[in-house]
Design an enzyme around this catalytic site. Structure first.
Site, PDB file in Angstrom:
ATOM      1  N   SER A  95       3.239  11.882   6.636  1.00  0.00           N
ATOM      2  CA  SER A  95       2.339  11.464   7.712  1.00  0.00           C
ATOM      3  C   SER A  95       2.828  11.950   9.069  1.00  0.00           C
ATOM      4  CB  SER A  95       2.181   9.937   7.723  1.00  0.00           C
ATOM      5  OG  SER A  95       1.470   9.502   6.583  1.00  0.00           O
ATOM      6  N   CYS A 129      -1.686   4.213   0.463  1.00  0.00           N
ATOM      7  CA  CYS A 129      -1.787   3.889   1.887  1.00  0.00           C
ATOM      8  C   CYS A 129      -2.970   2.983   2.186  1.00  0.00           C
ATOM      9  CB  CYS A 129      -1.900   5.169   2.708  1.00  0.00           C
ATOM     10  SG  CYS A 129      -0.509   6.292   2.474  1.00  0.00           S
TER      11      CYS A 129
END
Length: 391
Positions: free
Chosen positions: A72, A325
């Site tokens: 990320s 996520c």
């Protein structure tokens, strides 16, 4: 109770060889790589050795590899860093509707800064149209960001063709390769990739470590200002132990890649075939052949994915309904909606991802458990009751 882990796309266990490679850097080799004394220089040499190892696995040179805290962070740095640094050229970025949220949320943040983003649609198998991609490029297009392999349905894009289109139009090409790295062959030069995000914990390395490949000559803003680490682009004392673990995991993955792909592909096909053939009203998601070697994504009509996951967990099987996520969300997967599935079918999704420690016995046990659990849940479904009543 039998315990079977089938969520390797969420994270992988750290292999013993990886842990062994990390341990000295917590104890005797604990130096700061920026220090000029012997302890620091030992750490510096280890750091650069790890960088060389990872660069070799992706067909590039060490100076193009920058260590980060994970996928990320790499995605954020790639998109924000490139778009902000190239404002003079344009303000347009192209991506897809079914990227990881590390990309989609970054794009939304960039839109708030005034950048324009085109979100390409994908077909029913999760692949973009190369013609649509090329048609979306304008004189203001700075960057294309399209993931290598989708994290939910496992579809692999034609990365080489995307890279060629980007290079032809002098547009920077980034790919989120978090699911691809260590699972398929990657040569950034041959594929004409300009930036690429990768992560350690998807390849049996430690969490909290990743990297961003940045081709020489790419204009990009620094990620963190401060010290001179990562050639002045990402300040902060390096996580040497984590980086050494990442490098060892990358080395192991690269050395065994052919065997890994062959073995996982066979288990994947066995699992997918067993599920689809034994459970009615089921759908195999993603491209049938151009896909992650260990990903099986299935949707079952007339049931809820959360109930399915809980029931499988009670039988010792760890799976997911999509990305880890977003596991707390009750909304259907944006990936499944992007490939055209209606909400009621997308809600009944199951992602099983297998890895190096998965066995044939695990696969066969999972098939029987899924068959049993789906039948049980459907017996409680009024919608399925209507289907049976119509027969």
């Amino acid at each position: 109770m039998k315990k079977i882990y089938m969520d390797y796309s969420a994270t992988t266990p750290v292999k013993q060889e990886v842990l062994d490679a990390m341990m000295p850097y917590f104890t005797e080799n604990f130096g700061n790589a920026s220090s000029i004394h012997a302890f620091g220089q030992d750490a510096k040499r280890a750091l650069e050795s790890a960088r060389s190892t990872i660069a070799k696995t992706m067909g590039t040179t060490p100076e193009t590899v920058y260590f980060t805290a994970g996928g990320s962070e790499s995605d954020n740095w790639a998109l924000k860093g490139v778009m902000r640094a190239n404002k003079a050229k344009g303000n347009h970025l192209i991506t897809t509707t079914f990227e990881h949220h590390g990309i989609l949320h970054t794009c939304k943040a960039l839109e708030k800064e005034g950048f324009e983003v085109t979100y390409l649609e994908v077909d029913a198998q999760g692949r973009i149209s190369l013609e649509a991609l090329e048609a979306a490029i304008t004189e203001k297009t700075v960057m294309i960001s399209i993931m290598f392999i989708n994290n939910e349905i496992g579809t692999m894009q034609d990365i080489k063709s995307i890279g060629e289109i980007a290079r032809k139009h002098k547009v920077i090409f980034h790919t989120d390769a978090v699911q691809a790295y260590g699972n398929v062959h990657i040569d950034v030069e041959a594929l004409k990739i300009d930036l690429m995000s990768i992560s350690s914990h998807k390849i049996y390395g430690p969490k909290g470590v990743g990297a961003l490949y940045i081709r020489k000559g790419i204009k990009i803003q620094n990620l963190i200002e401060g010290g001179a680490q990562e050639r002045n682009r990402r300040a902060g004392t390096e996580n040497i132990a984590g980086i050494m673990g990442f490098a060892k995991a990358a080395e192991l993955a690269d050395a065994n890649l052919e065997e890994h792909i062959e073995r996982l592909s066979a288990l994947r096909d066995r699992l997918a075939k067993g599920i689809i053939e034994s459970v009615d009203y089921s759908r195999y998601n993603g491209h049938p052949t151009e896909r992650h070697p260990g990903n099986v994504s299935v949707c079952f009509e007339f049931i809820e994915g959360e109930a399915l996951l809980l029931s499988l967990n009670a039988k010792g099987i760890a799976g997911s309904s999509g990305s880890a996520c977003t596991s707390g969300s009750l909304d259907p997967s944006h990936v499944l909606l992007a490939i055209g599935l209606p909400h009621e079918i997308a809600h009944g999704s199951l992602r099983l991802s297998i890895g190096d420690f998965t066995t044939e016995e695990d696969v066969d046990y999972a098939i029987e458990a899924i068959k049993e659990v789906v039948h049980k849940l459907r017996m409680m479904s009024p919608l399925y009751d209507r289907v049976l009543g119509g027969k």
